[in-house]
Design a protein around this motif. Structure first.
Motif, PDB file in Angstrom:
ATOM      1  N   GLY A   1      -4.797   3.519  21.743  1.00  0.00           N
ATOM      2  CA  GLY A   1      -3.433   2.998  21.758  1.00  0.00           C
ATOM      3  C   GLY A   1      -2.580   3.647  20.677  1.00  0.00           C
ATOM      4  O   GLY A   1      -3.089   4.223  19.721  1.00  0.00           O
ATOM      5  N   PHE A   2      -1.273   3.503  20.855  1.00  0.00           N
ATOM      6  CA  PHE A   2      -0.283   4.070  19.924  1.00  0.00           C
ATOM      7  C   PHE A   2      -0.394   3.423  18.545  1.00  0.00           C
ATOM      8  O   PHE A   2      -0.767   2.247  18.421  1.00  0.00           O
ATOM      9  N   ALA A   3      -0.039   4.180  17.501  1.00  0.00           N
ATOM     10  CA  ALA A   3       0.117   3.589  16.161  1.00  0.00           C
ATOM     11  C   ALA A   3       1.226   4.339  15.431  1.00  0.00           C
ATOM     12  O   ALA A   3       1.497   5.505  15.726  1.00  0.00           O
ATOM     13  N   LEU A   4       1.894   3.630  14.515  1.00  0.00           N
ATOM     14  CA  LEU A   4       3.018   4.206  13.763  1.00  0.00           C
ATOM     15  C   LEU A   4       2.900   3.858  12.290  1.00  0.00           C
ATOM     16  O   LEU A   4       2.657   2.697  11.940  1.00  0.00           O
ATOM     17  N   LEU A   5       3.042   4.879  11.463  1.00  0.00           N
ATOM     18  CA  LEU A   5       3.144   4.651  10.020  1.00  0.00           C
ATOM     19  C   LEU A   5       4.601   4.823   9.621  1.00  0.00           C
ATOM     20  O   LEU A   5       5.193   5.876   9.839  1.00  0.00           O
ATOM     21  N   SER A   6       5.183   3.741   9.047  1.00  0.00           N
ATOM     22  CA  SER A   6       6.508   3.828   8.452  1.00  0.00           C
ATOM     23  C   SER A   6       6.400   3.228   7.055  1.00  0.00           C
ATOM     24  O   SER A   6       5.285   2.933   6.582  1.00  0.00           O
ATOM     25  N   MET A   7       7.503   3.071   6.392  1.00  0.00           N
ATOM     26  CA  MET A   7       7.439   2.587   5.005  1.00  0.00           C
ATOM     27  C   MET A   7       8.729   1.866   4.648  1.00  0.00           C
ATOM     28  O   MET A   7       9.742   1.981   5.345  1.00  0.00           O
TER      29      MET A   7
ATOM     30  N   ALA B   1       0.873  -1.179   0.000  1.00  0.00           N
ATOM     31  CA  ALA B   1       0.000   0.000   0.000  1.00  0.00           C
ATOM     32  C   ALA B   1       0.902   1.218   0.000  1.00  0.00           C
ATOM     33  O   ALA B   1       1.908   1.239   0.715  1.00  0.00           O
ATOM     34  N   ARG B   2       0.543   2.220  -0.802  1.00  0.00           N
ATOM     35  CA  ARG B   2       1.357   3.437  -0.811  1.00  0.00           C
ATOM     36  C   ARG B   2       1.259   4.121   0.548  1.00  0.00           C
ATOM     37  O   ARG B   2       0.147   4.332   1.051  1.00  0.00           O
ATOM     38  N   PRO B   3       2.409   4.482   1.180  1.00  0.00           N
ATOM     39  CA  PRO B   3       2.347   5.174   2.469  1.00  0.00           C
ATOM     40  C   PRO B   3       1.557   6.480   2.316  1.00  0.00           C
ATOM     41  O   PRO B   3       1.775   7.219   1.364  1.00  0.00           O
ATOM     42  N   ALA B   4       0.648   6.708   3.264  1.00  0.00           N
ATOM     43  CA  ALA B   4      -0.233   7.870   3.155  1.00  0.00           C
ATOM     44  C   ALA B   4       0.481   9.170   3.506  1.00  0.00           C
ATOM     45  O   ALA B   4      -0.119  10.244   3.460  1.00  0.00           O
ATOM     46  N   SER B   5       1.738   9.070   3.911  1.00  0.00           N
ATOM     47  CA  SER B   5       2.526  10.271   4.206  1.00  0.00           C
ATOM     48  C   SER B   5       3.942   9.971   3.755  1.00  0.00           C
ATOM     49  O   SER B   5       4.363   8.814   3.776  1.00  0.00           O
ATOM     50  N   HIS B   6       4.698  10.957   3.347  1.00  0.00           N
ATOM     51  CA  HIS B   6       6.069  10.652   2.946  1.00  0.00           C
ATOM     52  C   HIS B   6       7.021  10.667   4.135  1.00  0.00           C
ATOM     53  O   HIS B   6       8.186  10.336   4.006  1.00  0.00           O
ATOM     54  N   GLU B   7       6.514  11.023   5.324  1.00  0.00           N
ATOM     55  CA  GLU B   7       7.335  10.919   6.541  1.00  0.00           C
ATOM     56  C   GLU B   7       6.615  10.038   7.564  1.00  0.00           C
ATOM     57  O   GLU B   7       5.407   9.808   7.460  1.00  0.00           O
TER      58      GLU B   7
END
Ligand code: RFL
Ligand code: PHB
Length: 393
Positions: A208-214, A193-199
């Protein structure tokens, strides 16, 4: 019995062991690396993703940085998200540094290729590893395709990770252990899936905590806080996406792009330090000596900082015949280790729901407010996240 003589015997072909091997090779010091797993296993094991500038520089210095320069993603900031709103922390402006997002197993591949090009020995699939003679005549014993082998060396570098045998070969009364186990873990996925943010986005949310990385412009790496012993059976793909969407939601309608999930896993979280990081001729480095919770993205980078110091100390010992730098290794490494422990604990306790009371929840939000609105607080985060300079310790 096959006996191989070398200067430094290295246990473990993770980032610590492989990077140490290359740093020593550049100093003209011979090493043999002994790894329990297969090459295929270590080259595909999904782990960390964020490299500090100092780690990226070391990879280049040892001739293993070309692909990282081409394929790694340079990030100049992160987003902290809470109460449905994002706030950017600008690393470049606050700390003058950036990080590189490049998967740990790619680092491993590049280091193994560099080692092979240098013609330096590396044994995979080593069975029944043992170390002996730590006081005077260190030896690594193992089996290679069923045949017994021995490495006779001047020193052993214990780079065999948290579950290795180096640390546990030290008499318990010669070590002090500090440990903190957190009442939560991370459920991590890899998705097409394309990351929804470039950072990267670090999200504080009451669920709860969540993290988006790529991992690339088309592969997302996502984590969500769960129980340390969470049962993956309870997490079909649809539930994972639903939970992630809820935690990342903003007031202006942010949505993650969804896609097929190619990998799922649960990681428990702990802070751990064994000190000193030396027992006679055995030197510990990386996860063999310490573990940080992954919130600050520091494990791999701390392993790199350890072996940078250790390689300088070995080089000095061979050049001068003196032990001063080796004698100072543990104290120097531990100073940085504890600074990074403090930062990783802080990031973790700032962002996770820890089962505390309502007071704790409000206090976390006040601290987040401070981090995004006080330049001094944001600078501290930026400096720690992008990495304390390797030469400062
Ligand atoms: P490793 O990578 O565990 O390598 C140790 C190697 O030793 C081998 N071994 C043995 N070999 C011979 N004989 C024995 N008896 C042996 N026992 C074990 C193992 O097979 C292995 O190949 O330790 P090292 O080199 O110290 O490197 C540490 C890092 O791998 C670790 O700190 C990071 O992965 C932590 N981490 C992260 N670090 C970061 O800097 N940035 C991140 O973004 C980040 N994210 C993460 C992470 C770790 C995670 N997990 C799965 C623990 C995210 C996750 C989810
Ligand atoms: C990852 O990309 O795997 C990653 C990134 C940042 C972290 C931890 C893991 O803090």
């Amino acid at each position: 019995m096959k006996v191989i003589r070398t200067q430094v015997g290295i246990l473990g072909a993770g980032p610590a062991g492989l990077l140490l091997g290359q740093l020593l090779h550049r100093q003209g010091i011979d090493t043999v690396v002994v790894e329990r797993q297969s090459r295929q296993h270590v080259e595909t094991r999904i782990r960390a993703g964020v490299l500090e500038q100092g780690t990226a520089d070391l990879l280049q210095r040892v001739g293993a940085g070309d692909r990282m320069l081409r394929e790694g993603l340079r990030h100049h900031g992160i987003e902290l998200r809470f109460l449905g709103q994002g706030h950017r922390i600008d690393f470049q402006e606050l700390a003058g540094r950036a990080v590189t997002v490049y998967a740990q197993h790619e680092v491993i591949r590049d280091l193994i290729a560099a080692r092979a090009a240098a013609g330096a020995p590396l044994f995979f699939d080593a069975g029944n590893t043992r170390i002996t003679g730590l006081e005077d005549e260190p030896r690594i014993h193992f089996t290679n395709a069923g045949a017994p082998c021995e490495i006779a060396c001047d020193y052993i570098a214990g780079c065999d990770g948290f579950h290795g045998i180096s640390r546990t070969s030290i008499p318990p009364d010669a070590l002090t252990i500090h440990e903190k186990v957190y009442p939560f873990g991370w459920l991590g996925i890899l998705a097409n899936a394309r990351p929804a943010s470039h950072e990267l986005i670090y999200t504080h949310h009451k669920r709860g905590f969540a993290l988006l990385s790529m991992r690339s412009p088309v592969v997302s790496r996502l984590y969500l806080q769960c129980a340390p012993d969470e049962d993956l059976e309870q997490w079909p793909d649809a539930r994972i996406w639903e939970e992630l969407q809820a935690r990342f939601a903003t007031r202006d309608g942010f949505r993650l792009e969804e896609g097929s999930i190619t990998q799922k896993g649960v990681t428990a979280m702990r802070s751990f330090v064994a000190e000193p990081m030396r027992y006679h001729r055995l030197f510990l480095a990386g996860d063999a000596a310490h573990i940080v919770p992954p919130t600050g993205a520091k494990g791999l980078n701390l392993a790199a900082a350890d072996v940078w110091l250790l390689s300088q100390a070995f080089a000095d010992a061979y050049r001068t015949g003196g032990q001063d730098q080796l004698d100072r290794y543990s104290a120097r490494a531990l100073r940085r280790v504890w600074r990074v422990q403090q930062f990783s604990w802080w990031m973790t306790s700032l962002l996770h729901q820890g089962g505390g009371d309502a007071f704790d929840g409000r206090r976390q939000l006040a601290e987040l407010d401070q981090v995004v609105n006080s330049r001094a607080a944001a600078t501290l985060l930026a400096q720690n996240y992008t990495g304390l300079p390797f030469d400062e310790f």
